[in-house]
Write a protein that holds these residues in place. Structure first.
Motif, mmCIF file in Angstrom:
data_model
loop_
_atom_site.group_PDB
_atom_site.id
_atom_site.type_symbol
_atom_site.label_atom_id
_atom_site.label_comp_id
_atom_site.label_asym_id
_atom_site.label_seq_id
_atom_site.Cartn_x
_atom_site.Cartn_y
_atom_site.Cartn_z
ATOM 1 N N SER A 117 0.807 -1.229 0.000
ATOM 2 C CA SER A 117 0.000 0.000 0.000
ATOM 3 C C SER A 117 0.834 1.270 0.000
ATOM 4 O O SER A 117 0.276 2.363 -0.126
ATOM 5 N N ASP A 118 2.156 1.164 0.143
ATOM 6 C CA ASP A 118 3.023 2.341 0.154
ATOM 7 C C ASP A 118 3.567 2.632 -1.239
ATOM 8 O O ASP A 118 3.670 1.740 -2.089
ATOM 9 N N THR A 154 6.410 -2.371 -3.336
ATOM 10 C CA THR A 154 6.028 -0.977 -3.142
ATOM 11 C C THR A 154 5.756 -0.336 -4.494
ATOM 12 O O THR A 154 6.440 -0.613 -5.483
ATOM 13 N N HIS A 155 4.778 0.547 -4.541
ATOM 14 C CA HIS A 155 4.428 1.220 -5.792
ATOM 15 C C HIS A 155 5.508 2.241 -6.161
ATOM 16 O O HIS A 155 5.865 3.096 -5.343
ATOM 17 N N MET A 156 6.012 2.138 -7.373
ATOM 18 C CA MET A 156 6.916 3.170 -7.878
ATOM 19 C C MET A 156 6.068 4.229 -8.575
ATOM 20 O O MET A 156 5.433 3.967 -9.596
ATOM 21 N N LEU A 157 6.052 5.414 -8.003
ATOM 22 C CA LEU A 157 5.274 6.530 -8.532
ATOM 23 C C LEU A 157 6.209 7.411 -9.345
ATOM 24 O O LEU A 157 6.909 8.269 -8.803
ATOM 25 N N GLN A 214 -3.074 8.941 -4.189
ATOM 26 C CA GLN A 214 -4.049 9.009 -3.098
ATOM 27 C C GLN A 214 -5.396 8.461 -3.540
ATOM 28 O O GLN A 214 -6.071 7.742 -2.790
ATOM 29 N N ALA A 215 -5.794 8.768 -4.783
ATOM 30 C CA ALA A 215 -7.070 8.284 -5.295
ATOM 31 C C ALA A 215 -7.091 6.767 -5.413
ATOM 32 O O ALA A 215 -8.160 6.141 -5.346
ATOM 33 N N LYS A 216 -5.918 6.165 -5.577
ATOM 34 C CA LYS A 216 -5.814 4.710 -5.697
ATOM 35 C C LYS A 216 -5.538 4.028 -4.354
ATOM 36 O O LYS A 216 -5.286 2.822 -4.306
ATOM 37 N N GLY A 217 -5.531 4.803 -3.285
ATOM 38 C CA GLY A 217 -5.305 4.230 -1.963
ATOM 39 C C GLY A 217 -3.843 3.952 -1.650
ATOM 40 O O GLY A 217 -3.546 3.174 -0.730
ATOM 41 N N VAL A 218 -2.940 4.587 -2.378
ATOM 42 C CA VAL A 218 -1.508 4.393 -2.159
ATOM 43 C C VAL A 218 -0.994 5.497 -1.239
ATOM 44 O O VAL A 218 -1.226 6.688 -1.492
ATOM 45 N N ALA A 219 -0.295 5.108 -0.190
ATOM 46 C CA ALA A 219 0.273 6.070 0.762
ATOM 47 C C ALA A 219 1.688 6.434 0.314
ATOM 48 O O ALA A 219 2.597 5.603 0.413
ATOM 49 N N THR A 220 1.871 7.638 -0.176
ATOM 50 C CA THR A 220 3.190 8.077 -0.639
ATOM 51 C C THR A 220 4.059 8.397 0.567
ATOM 52 O O THR A 220 3.659 9.156 1.447
#
Length: 537
Positions: free
Chosen positions: A221-222, A243-246, A271-277
């Motif tokens: 989720s991060d 971890t999501h690479m943004l 944030q809209a996708k529920g990912v905590a940056t």
């Protein structure tokens, strides 16, 4: 004896004795009685003597389907397919193959200066030699072999590190080196720094890994804001940690600038996708792009992170590699401390002995400094680092030598400064030579590097080349880079390994081969590119 088991002596030893041929075990009756009795007991317990001779079942071997799937998904293009093919070509050349159309493989794929001919700095190696073998200090004639300030530095280190470099250090690193790093930062930025906030690491990469392990919480989720193009350390590490690479795209048309509006948009989308940056990564000077951020842009990055409560991870390993006098290096710490009012920010800055003019990649020396971290979180960071005991001690000494070189008036200063200036001046000439050559090629555009060790040209590939790449199962820029390698021996890294704007193609090349070989690099690239474009026109 049976309870002791076959791996603890006892029954295991007696079984080996019992199973030896008679010629080897012919002994007095008193000595053989115990093994015979043991054999009877084992025969009763395990179904007879034949049970001892049954083969072990086939051992199970791990398959790809059984290993950590995150390892399978992680990619590190800098040492990927191109490098593996280059290694195979070198083996063919060593075996005397006549099918290779060049005499030397030119490795322009990685920032590894000494691998392509750069000599190490003499003063540093003298001190390291004395640290590895302190007994040299007591040998007759040592003053003739080593500079007096190198001897003095080695003695200073040995006095502070009486156990030497063969013993573990504190997990945070040698205190004397951390003090030297703090002095370096204070001198560079005109601001105080504390050795308590300095952590010595095996290069900058290990430090990045520690910080990501600290701040990323797992569970998928991060997210982490990373520049595109980026150094593949980040994408590979994030893949391992689920971890999501943004990715935020740098603006190539504006000299690879960093538009803050893109950061805001990427954060909002996450944030809209529920990912905590969790953090923002900035590589300055840039790898692979060679850009150097202007001061005002750095202020914007700090404001953005402070506004959204993000950790700012400043990868500053190329701070000595500045080629555009109009874009001097500023550390993020300096910019932060000069802001008024000063934002509340958690900042981590990384540095390494591998880059700059030292090129001591194999020694794996580096450090990071933390600013604005909660003391309890800092204690957890130290605990995390202590799991690996400490960074390698020679790398720690190399870091001390990087941040505290000879000074004017020292015996080695003139030689040291001459070596440093010659390396940096040559790098700048090589950068200009290479980029001018690239910009002369059909369909190729390349920004002049403002810093770092790389050029990242954009290539407009003909539709037939893109179709041929698809037929070969390759990404188009990988297809181009492989063809370049096979024809010229030049190893580059496809832009797809770093990330790039959709519909564009690039490759990263260093300008590290010796100056005497750079003309050959440009000539080989020029001839190849003309043939390639003609073939797929």
């Amino acid at each position: 004896a049976i309870k002791e088991g076959p791996y603890l002596g006892g029954a295991g030893f007696e079984m080996r004795q019992a199973l030896r041929p008679a010629a080897q075990t012919a002994r007095p009756v008193a000595q053989t009685a115990r093994p015979l009795a043991l054999r009877r007991r084992l025969s009763t317990l395990h179904g007879g003597a034949d049970a001892l001779r049954k083969p072990y079942p086939p051992s199970h071997v791990l398959t790809l389907g059984e290993i950590n799937p995150n390892v399978l998904s992680a990619q590190y293009a800098v040492r990927g397919e191109l490098v593996q093919r280059a290694a195979a070509i070198k083996e063919e050349m060593a075996a005397g193959s006549a099918n290779v159309p060049f005499k030397k493989v030119l490795e322009c794929n990685i920032g590894n200066p000494q691998a392509v001919g750069q000599s190490p700095i003499g003063f540093n190696r003298q001190v390291l030699s004395l640290m590895v073998c302190p007994a040299l200090l007591d040998q007759p004639g040592v003053d003739a072999l080593f500079a007096p300030d190198a001897i003095a530095r080695a003695k200073e280190y040995l006095a502070a590190i009486p156990s030497g470099v063969g013993a573990y250090s504190d997990s945070q690193g040698f205190r004397i080196v951390r003090e030297q790093v703090a002095d370096f930062i204070s001198s560079r930025d005109g601001l105080p720094a504390s050795p308590e906030d300095i952590f010595l690491t095996d290069g900058a990469s290990k430090g990045v890994g520690f910080l990501l392990s600290l701040i990323l919480r797992g569970g998928g989720s991060d997210g982490l804001l990373v520049p595109i193009p980026q150094y593949p350390l980040y994408s590979a590490t994030l893949a391992l940690q689920e971890t999501h690479m943004l990715g935020y795209e740098l603006d190539e048309a504006a000299g690879w600038s960093l538009p803050i509006s893109l950061l805001e948009a990427e954060l909002e989308d996450a944030q809209a996708k529920g990912v905590a940056t969790r953090a923002l990564v900035v590589i300055n000077p840039g790898n692979p792009t060679g850009n150097s951020l202007p001061y005002d842009n750095m202020v914007e990055c700090i404001d953005f992170c402070a506004k959204h409560g993000l950790v700012l991870m400043a990868d500053e390993v190329y701070q000595e590699n500045i080629w555009d006098g109009g874009r001097p290096f500023h550390s993020f710490k300096k910019v932060l401390m000069e802001m008024s009012p000063r934002p509340n920010l958690q900042l981590v800055s990384f540095h390494s002995t591998s880059k700059g003019f030292l090129g001591e990649c194999g020694l794996r020396g580096g450090y990071f400094e933390i600013v604005g971290f909660d003391p309890e979180v800092k204690a957890q960071l130290l605990k995390l680092i202590s799991i690996g005991l400490c960074s390698n001690t020679l790398g720690q000494i190399a870091t001390g030598l990087m941040v505290q070189p000879p000074r004017p008036g020292d015996a080695s200063y003139e030689i040291y400064s001459g070596e440093r200036d010659a390396i940096l001046a040559s790098m700048k000439r090589r950068a200009t030579m290479l980029v001018d050559g690239l910009n002369a090629l059909e369909g190729v555009t390349c920004n002049q590097p403002q810093g770092a060790m790389y050029a990242f040209p954009s290539i407009t590939l003909p539709p037939k080349a893109i179709a041929a790449a698809k037929d070969a199962g390759k990404v188009p820029d990988t297809f181009y880079a492989l063809a370049l390698l096979e024809a010229t021996g030049i190893v580059v890294v496809p832009g797809s390994g770093f990330g790039q704007k959709e519909g564009t193609w690039h490759f990263r090349t260093t300008f590290l081969p010796p100056e005497s070989e750079m003309t050959d690099v440009v000539d080989r690239m020029t001839a190849f590119h003309a043939d390639f474009m003609g073939k797929y026109a």
